[in-house]
Design a protein around this motif. Structure first.
Motif, short mmCIF file in Angstrom:
data_model
loop_
_atom_site.label_atom_id
_atom_site.label_comp_id
_atom_site.label_asym_id
_atom_site.label_seq_id
_atom_site.Cartn_x
_atom_site.Cartn_y
_atom_site.Cartn_z
N LEU A 1 0.81 -1.22 0.00
CA LEU A 1 0.00 0.00 0.00
C LEU A 1 0.84 1.27 0.00
O LEU A 1 0.66 2.15 -0.85
N SER A 2 1.75 1.42 0.96
CA SER A 2 2.52 2.66 1.06
C SER A 2 3.33 2.94 -0.20
O SER A 2 3.38 4.07 -0.69
N ALA A 3 3.97 1.91 -0.74
CA ALA A 3 4.75 2.09 -1.96
C ALA A 3 3.86 2.51 -3.12
O ALA A 3 4.23 3.38 -3.92
N PHE A 4 2.67 1.92 -3.19
CA PHE A 4 1.74 2.30 -4.27
C PHE A 4 1.27 3.74 -4.11
O PHE A 4 1.19 4.49 -5.08
N LEU A 5 0.93 4.14 -2.88
CA LEU A 5 0.49 5.51 -2.64
C LEU A 5 1.58 6.52 -3.01
O LEU A 5 1.30 7.56 -3.61
N GLN A 6 2.80 6.22 -2.68
CA GLN A 6 3.92 7.10 -3.05
C GLN A 6 4.04 7.20 -4.56
O GLN A 6 4.23 8.30 -5.11
N ALA A 7 3.94 6.07 -5.25
CA ALA A 7 4.04 6.07 -6.71
C ALA A 7 2.88 6.83 -7.35
O ALA A 7 3.06 7.54 -8.34
N ALA A 8 1.68 6.67 -6.78
CA ALA A 8 0.51 7.36 -7.33
C ALA A 8 0.65 8.87 -7.19
O ALA A 8 0.30 9.63 -8.10
N ARG A 9 1.14 9.32 -6.06
CA ARG A 9 1.37 10.76 -5.88
C ARG A 9 2.41 11.27 -6.86
O ARG A 9 2.26 12.33 -7.46
#
Length: 241
Positions: free
Chosen positions: A95-103
């Motif tokens: 989750l955290s890695a995906f949220l960072q990538a999405a931002r």
């Protein structure tokens, strides 16, 4: 490069950011035992997950129960849930890695949940996730919970993104229907349901290690129009099985 104008990515909380449905079901089942009810909590949540607890509880009584009493029952269930889940709070894989990538890819990110403010804090502040969300919308911010569109239309409005440029990540049937009623696409995460249980998601994933911002953009290019909601799937009654 970030996409312009931006897209919105909106997450449900329970069953999406965290895989907590088993503990939610146990809390309901303990409450039902105390109340002398025989309702199967797992089947109940399979159908009605995404609604506020008091609204879910309203469906299991054969005689009218006051709003005050339902609120008290919901508070009791919430306490049971927190005790059961206290040492199990962890994010869904990736989750955290995906949220960072999405931002980094230029997505505006919102949280749209049927939970109350203190329950939201119990999860996202413990896990350090608040910094990833531009907007957080909970039960107290909308008039009608899921499967009504309010949760997601309010989130999109506060993000400043048109509904047609928003993608919702959901684990629940009623949440998926809320997304379609809001004119949005949906990605299903199979923490609670099987992939075949969803109506028409862009895709389904088991966790966020299987998803990238680029994949979402590619899917949106191929599917510019969001699905129409299903009246049958959006029905709010408890499905006896």
């Amino acid at each position: 490069m970030p996409v312009s104008p931006p897209y919105g990515l909106i997450f449900d909380m329970d069953g999406v950011l965290i895989d907590n449905t088993p503990e939610q079901a146990k809390a309901f089942q303990l409450l039902f035992r105390d109340l002398g009810l025989t309702t199967n909590a797992r089947r109940l949540l399979r159908r009605l997950n995404g609604m506020p607890a008091s609204a879910i509880l309203k469906t299991v009584f054969t005689s009218p129960v006051s709003a005050k009493q339902l609120t008290e029952y919901a508070a009791q269930r919430e306490l049971l849930y927190r005790v059961l889940y206290w040492n199990k709070r962890r994010e869904v894989a990736g989750l955290s890695a995906f949220l960072q990538a999405a931002r980094a890819a230029g997505f505006r990110i919102g949280l749209g949940t049927g939970s109350a403010t203190d329950t939201i804090a119990y999860i996202i502040d413990h896990l350090g996730l608040r910094r990833y969300f531009d907007v957080i919308v909970g039960k107290d911010d909308v008039r009608n919970g899921k499967p009504h569109a309010d949760t997601y239309t309010v989130t999109a409005r506060r993000l400043g993104i048109s509904p047609g440029r928003c993608v919702v990540v959901e684990d629940a049937i009623l949440g998926e229907q809320a997304a379609y009623r809001a004119g949005m696409h949906c990605i299903g995460i199979t923490t609670t349901l099987k992939a075949a249980d969803f109506q028409a998601p862009l895709l389904t994933v088991s966790d966020f290690t299987e998803l990238t911002p680029q994949r979402i953009l590619e899917l949106l290019d191929h599917h510019p129009k969001s699905p129409k909601p299903s009246r049958e799937l959006a029905k709010r009654q408890y499905a006896q099985q």
